[in-house]
Every structure is written in C-alpha cells, then in structure tokens.
Design a protein around this motif. Structure first.
Motif, PDB file in Angstrom:
ATOM      1  N   TRP A 111       0.863  -1.218   0.116  1.00 45.46           N
ATOM      2  CA  TRP A 111       0.108  -0.154   0.068  1.00 45.46           C
ATOM      3  C   TRP A 111       0.732   1.180  -0.384  1.00 45.46           C
ATOM      4  CZ3 TRP A 111      -0.514   4.349   2.925  1.00 45.46           C
ATOM      5  CH2 TRP A 111      -2.701   5.508   2.825  1.00 45.46           C
ATOM      6  N   ASN A 114       2.545   1.975  -3.424  1.00 42.26           N
ATOM      7  CA  ASN A 114       1.520   2.328  -4.435  1.00 42.26           C
ATOM      8  C   ASN A 114       1.220   3.916  -4.660  1.00 42.26           C
ATOM      9  OD1 ASN A 114      -0.390   1.484  -7.000  1.00 42.26           O
ATOM     10  ND2 ASN A 114      -1.938   1.961  -5.273  1.00 42.26           N
ATOM     11  N   HIS A 115       0.648   3.541  -2.562  1.00 40.57           N
ATOM     12  CA  HIS A 115       0.365   5.528  -2.550  1.00 40.57           C
ATOM     13  C   HIS A 115       1.687   6.298  -2.729  1.00 40.57           C
ATOM     14  CE1 HIS A 115      -2.910   7.848  -1.061  1.00 40.57           C
ATOM     15  NE2 HIS A 115      -2.531   7.797   0.002  1.00 40.57           N
ATOM     16  N   ALA A 118       1.974   6.249  -7.351  1.00 43.93           N
ATOM     17  CA  ALA A 118       0.632   6.799  -8.168  1.00 43.93           C
ATOM     18  C   ALA A 118      -0.191   7.590  -7.084  1.00 43.93           C
ATOM     19  CB  ALA A 118       0.469   5.039  -8.235  1.00 43.93           C
ATOM     20  N   GLU A 119       0.206   7.331  -6.071  1.00 42.32           N
ATOM     21  CA  GLU A 119      -1.540   8.294  -5.782  1.00 42.32           C
ATOM     22  C   GLU A 119      -0.994   9.746  -4.879  1.00 42.32           C
ATOM     23  OE1 GLU A 119      -4.395   7.438  -6.192  1.00 42.32           O
ATOM     24  OE2 GLU A 119      -3.678   5.375  -6.981  1.00 42.32           O
TER      25      GLU A 119
END
Ligand code: FE2
Length: 135
Positions: A111, A114-115, A118-119
């Motif tokens: 998490w 990815n966070h 990408a976020e």
C-alpha cells in the motif's frame, strides 16, 4: 521484503516526505518483529502505533490539501479511510492470530509503495513547498 527508503518514494514536499519516512520506519519495525515472531502483545502495540501514526499523517496531509482547495480531496480522503479500515480489520485478527502479522506487513508495504508513487504525486504539485510547519 525491502522496507528501506528509496528515492522514488520522495514526493517532493518536505513535510509529507518526512512523515512518509517515519511511516515506512514503523512498517519496517513491524515487519521485522512479525518475521521474528515476537509475542502478540508487542505486535498489537506496534499495530496500534502504526494505526495512530497513519491516522495522524493522513489528517496532516488532508489538512494541507484542504488549505489549497485540492479538487479531489474527497477521493484522496477515501483512499486514506480505506487503509485505516483495512488496518482495523488486521489489528483485530492479529489479536486472535499472530500469523496475520506477516500478511499485514506485506499488505502495508504494498500500500505504501503504491500510494506514495501513484496516488500522492497526483496532488503534490498543488501544494506549496513550504508550510507553517517547515519554516
Ligand atoms: Fe496520501
């Protein structure tokens, strides 16, 4: 599992980056304790520490986004809320079965990677590089 800080995790905002470093540090501590099979009481304590820090960091990041009127604040808040919800489920399971700790460590690192890659980059250019906390 590689829990070391990497340059690609840097989003370019000093306060967010330093909070992310502490968050990854807590993930690393939890991961190594889960791998060593420390007692459930200690693991539960570190889960709680991780949860409280994640909650603080999200509140802090959302405050910065709110101050600049970020247009997808609700969407980003939802991603944060979903993580906290998953953590609560893991924390409950860990108090029953410490095997879940390895699974939680893996989930958290996935998490985090990815966070941050990408976020968070979607909103970072809306933020000024300084905040009252960085001066
Ligand atoms: Fe975020």
């Amino acid at each position: 599992m590689d829990t070391r800080w990497k340059p690609e995790y840097e989003v370019g905002h000093p306060r967010i980056d330093s909070e992310h470093q502490v968050f990854l540090d807590l993930i690393e501590q939890f991961t190594s304790e889960a791998a060593r099979g420390v007692d459930a009481k200690r693991l539960s304590r570190h889960c709680a520490e991780l949860y409280k820090y994640a909650d603080f960091h999200f509140f802090s990041e959302e405050g910065l986004l709110e101050s600049v009127g970020y247009n997808d604040l609700e969407g980003h808040k939802r991603l944060h809320a979903d993580l906290l919800k998953s953590l609560r489920i893991f924390i409950e399971s860990i108090s029953i079965d410490s095997i879940m700790a390895d699974e939680m460590a893996e989930f958290l690192l996935g998490w985090f990677v990815n966070h941050t890659t990408a976020e968070d980059p979607k909103h970072i250019h809306f933020l000024p590089k300084t905040s009252p906390y960085n001066r």
